[in-house]
Design a protein around this motif. Structure first.
Motif, PDB file in Angstrom:
ATOM      1  N   ILE A 163      12.309  -1.975  -7.688  1.00 49.71           N
ATOM      2  CA  ILE A 163      11.552  -2.672  -6.560  1.00 49.71           C
ATOM      3  C   ILE A 163      11.923  -2.567  -5.253  1.00 49.71           C
ATOM      4  O   ILE A 163      11.123  -2.082  -4.356  1.00 49.71           O
ATOM      5  CB  ILE A 163      11.283  -4.121  -6.880  1.00 49.71           C
ATOM      6  CG1 ILE A 163      10.211  -4.364  -8.177  1.00 49.71           C
ATOM      7  CG2 ILE A 163      10.429  -4.738  -5.838  1.00 49.71           C
ATOM      8  CD1 ILE A 163      10.495  -5.759  -8.720  1.00 49.71           C
ATOM      9  N   VAL A 164      13.283  -2.493  -5.033  1.00 49.48           N
ATOM     10  CA  VAL A 164      13.683  -2.590  -3.668  1.00 49.48           C
ATOM     11  C   VAL A 164      13.632  -1.141  -3.273  1.00 49.48           C
ATOM     12  O   VAL A 164      13.265  -0.777  -2.135  1.00 49.48           O
ATOM     13  CB  VAL A 164      15.186  -3.389  -3.614  1.00 49.48           C
ATOM     14  CG1 VAL A 164      15.870  -3.069  -2.270  1.00 49.48           C
ATOM     15  CG2 VAL A 164      15.225  -4.549  -3.868  1.00 49.48           C
ATOM     16  N   ALA A 165      13.984  -0.244  -4.101  1.00 51.38           N
ATOM     17  CA  ALA A 165      13.904   1.254  -3.955  1.00 51.38           C
ATOM     18  C   ALA A 165      12.470   1.807  -3.575  1.00 51.38           C
ATOM     19  O   ALA A 165      12.546   2.731  -2.598  1.00 51.38           O
ATOM     20  CB  ALA A 165      14.589   2.032  -5.027  1.00 51.38           C
ATOM     21  N   ALA A 166      11.589   1.084  -4.004  1.00 55.93           N
ATOM     22  CA  ALA A 166      10.142   1.476  -3.477  1.00 55.93           C
ATOM     23  C   ALA A 166       9.677   1.059  -2.364  1.00 55.93           C
ATOM     24  O   ALA A 166       8.615   1.461  -2.077  1.00 55.93           O
ATOM     25  CB  ALA A 166       9.183   1.100  -4.792  1.00 55.93           C
ATOM     26  N   PHE A 167      10.226   0.076  -1.623  1.00 53.78           N
ATOM     27  CA  PHE A 167       9.645  -0.370  -0.290  1.00 53.78           C
ATOM     28  C   PHE A 167       9.644   0.580   0.776  1.00 53.78           C
ATOM     29  O   PHE A 167       8.693   0.571   1.321  1.00 53.78           O
ATOM     30  CB  PHE A 167      10.516  -1.728   0.154  1.00 53.78           C
ATOM     31  CG  PHE A 167      10.192  -3.046  -0.550  1.00 53.78           C
ATOM     32  CD1 PHE A 167       9.037  -3.237  -0.481  1.00 53.78           C
ATOM     33  CD2 PHE A 167      11.114  -3.637  -1.107  1.00 53.78           C
ATOM     34  CE1 PHE A 167       8.381  -4.498  -0.962  1.00 53.78           C
ATOM     35  CE2 PHE A 167      10.758  -4.788  -1.990  1.00 53.78           C
ATOM     36  CZ  PHE A 167       9.398  -5.180  -1.775  1.00 53.78           C
ATOM     37  N   PRO A 168      10.491   1.533   0.867  1.00 55.84           N
ATOM     38  CA  PRO A 168      10.546   2.353   1.962  1.00 55.84           C
ATOM     39  C   PRO A 168       9.078   3.528   1.611  1.00 55.84           C
ATOM     40  O   PRO A 168       8.563   3.968   2.658  1.00 55.84           O
ATOM     41  CB  PRO A 168      11.694   3.415   1.661  1.00 55.84           C
ATOM     42  CG  PRO A 168      12.604   2.369   1.372  1.00 55.84           C
ATOM     43  CD  PRO A 168      11.947   1.511   0.409  1.00 55.84           C
ATOM     44  N   ALA A 169       8.673   3.693   0.471  1.00 51.18           N
ATOM     45  CA  ALA A 169       7.521   4.503   0.219  1.00 51.18           C
ATOM     46  C   ALA A 169       6.380   3.999   0.858  1.00 51.18           C
ATOM     47  O   ALA A 169       5.559   4.611   0.933  1.00 51.18           O
ATOM     48  CB  ALA A 169       7.529   4.813  -1.532  1.00 51.18           C
ATOM     49  N   PHE A 170       6.496   2.470   0.696  1.00 48.89           N
ATOM     50  CA  PHE A 170       5.198   2.116   1.462  1.00 48.89           C
ATOM     51  C   PHE A 170       4.948   2.049   2.779  1.00 48.89           C
ATOM     52  O   PHE A 170       3.828   1.662   3.256  1.00 48.89           O
ATOM     53  CB  PHE A 170       5.012   0.366   0.825  1.00 48.89           C
ATOM     54  CG  PHE A 170       5.073   0.529  -0.718  1.00 48.89           C
ATOM     55  CD1 PHE A 170       3.979   0.844  -1.211  1.00 48.89           C
ATOM     56  CD2 PHE A 170       5.966  -0.179  -1.404  1.00 48.89           C
ATOM     57  CE1 PHE A 170       3.713   0.853  -2.893  1.00 48.89           C
ATOM     58  CE2 PHE A 170       5.770  -0.437  -2.802  1.00 48.89           C
ATOM     59  CZ  PHE A 170       4.621   0.324  -3.456  1.00 48.89           C
ATOM     60  N   SER A 171       5.916   2.378   3.439  1.00 48.88           N
ATOM     61  CA  SER A 171       5.926   2.500   4.945  1.00 48.88           C
ATOM     62  C   SER A 171       5.149   3.650   5.631  1.00 48.88           C
ATOM     63  O   SER A 171       4.809   3.599   6.591  1.00 48.88           O
ATOM     64  CB  SER A 171       7.255   2.235   5.361  1.00 48.88           C
ATOM     65  OG  SER A 171       7.927   3.471   5.287  1.00 48.88           O
ATOM     66  N   HIS A 172       4.899   4.506   4.729  1.00 49.08           N
ATOM     67  CA  HIS A 172       4.021   5.940   5.144  1.00 49.08           C
ATOM     68  C   HIS A 172       2.659   5.471   5.076  1.00 49.08           C
ATOM     69  O   HIS A 172       1.794   5.029   4.230  1.00 49.08           O
ATOM     70  CB  HIS A 172       4.530   6.955   4.239  1.00 49.08           C
ATOM     71  CG  HIS A 172       5.860   7.580   4.350  1.00 49.08           C
ATOM     72  ND1 HIS A 172       6.171   8.232   5.487  1.00 49.08           N
ATOM     73  CD2 HIS A 172       6.974   7.540   3.423  1.00 49.08           C
ATOM     74  CE1 HIS A 172       7.457   8.263   5.522  1.00 49.08           C
ATOM     75  NE2 HIS A 172       7.938   8.001   4.046  1.00 49.08           N
ATOM     76  N   SER A 173       1.956   6.076   6.183  1.00 49.24           N
ATOM     77  CA  SER A 173       0.488   5.703   6.225  1.00 49.24           C
ATOM     78  C   SER A 173      -0.059   7.373   6.209  1.00 49.24           C
ATOM     79  O   SER A 173       0.415   8.052   6.880  1.00 49.24           O
ATOM     80  CB  SER A 173       0.052   5.171   7.186  1.00 49.24           C
ATOM     81  OG  SER A 173       0.469   3.754   7.325  1.00 49.24           O
ATOM     82  N   HIS A 174      -1.116   7.369   5.260  1.00 53.47           N
ATOM     83  CA  HIS A 174      -1.816   8.799   5.416  1.00 53.47           C
ATOM     84  C   HIS A 174      -3.250   8.651   6.003  1.00 53.47           C
ATOM     85  O   HIS A 174      -3.989   7.833   5.926  1.00 53.47           O
ATOM     86  CB  HIS A 174      -2.095   9.385   3.930  1.00 53.47           C
ATOM     87  CG  HIS A 174      -0.762   9.849   3.209  1.00 53.47           C
ATOM     88  ND1 HIS A 174      -0.278  10.800   3.322  1.00 53.47           N
ATOM     89  CD2 HIS A 174      -0.118   8.957   2.458  1.00 53.47           C
ATOM     90  CE1 HIS A 174       0.694  10.730   2.364  1.00 53.47           C
ATOM     91  NE2 HIS A 174       0.988   9.835   1.835  1.00 53.47           N
ATOM     92  N   ILE A 175      -3.237   9.435   7.113  1.00 56.67           N
ATOM     93  CA  ILE A 175      -4.549   9.269   8.037  1.00 56.67           C
ATOM     94  C   ILE A 175      -5.171  10.629   7.803  1.00 56.67           C
ATOM     95  O   ILE A 175      -4.748  11.742   8.003  1.00 56.67           O
ATOM     96  CB  ILE A 175      -4.179   9.218   9.511  1.00 56.67           C
ATOM     97  CG1 ILE A 175      -2.962   8.111   9.972  1.00 56.67           C
ATOM     98  CG2 ILE A 175      -5.504   9.129  10.390  1.00 56.67           C
ATOM     99  CD1 ILE A 175      -3.798   7.063  10.341  1.00 56.67           C
ATOM    100  N   THR A 176      -6.543  10.363   7.188  1.00 59.87           N
ATOM    101  CA  THR A 176      -7.356  11.681   7.017  1.00 59.87           C
ATOM    102  C   THR A 176      -8.372  11.444   8.056  1.00 59.87           C
ATOM    103  O   THR A 176      -9.058  10.341   8.272  1.00 59.87           O
ATOM    104  CB  THR A 176      -7.897  11.795   5.527  1.00 59.87           C
ATOM    105  OG1 THR A 176      -8.454  10.649   5.125  1.00 59.87           O
ATOM    106  CG2 THR A 176      -6.547  11.728   4.573  1.00 59.87           C
TER     107      THR A 176
END
Length: 82
Positions: free
Chosen positions: A14-27
């Protein structure tokens, strides 16, 4: 002992996955409005001066930008347009 090992592994994942949620994809889609409707602009340049990221629109005028910060400014350029 087995329960503790599974709990520690779960917390780590769970803690290792937090940085993955900080990216935003703008299309988006780059197009020109004409009397005949929206015409895509393939190859239009899409530049983000905030993080010096650049990409090009595809054949259908669509592009994707990945960023860590929001909001962002996008500069769209196409030869022959101002």
């Amino acid at each position: 002992m087995k329960f503790t090992r599974i709990s520690i592994l779960t917390v780590f994942l769970i803690v290792a996955a937090f940085p993955a949620f900080s990216h935003s994809h703008i299309t988006g889609r780059v197009f020109e409005q004409t009397e005949k409707g929206n015409v895509p602009l393939p190859g239009a340049g899409v530049y983000c001066p905030d993080n010096s990221f650049a990409t090009m629109a595809g054949n259908d005028g669509r592009f994707t930008v990945e960023t860590d910060t929001l909001p962002i400014n996008l500069i769209i350029s196409f030869t022959g347009f101002r």
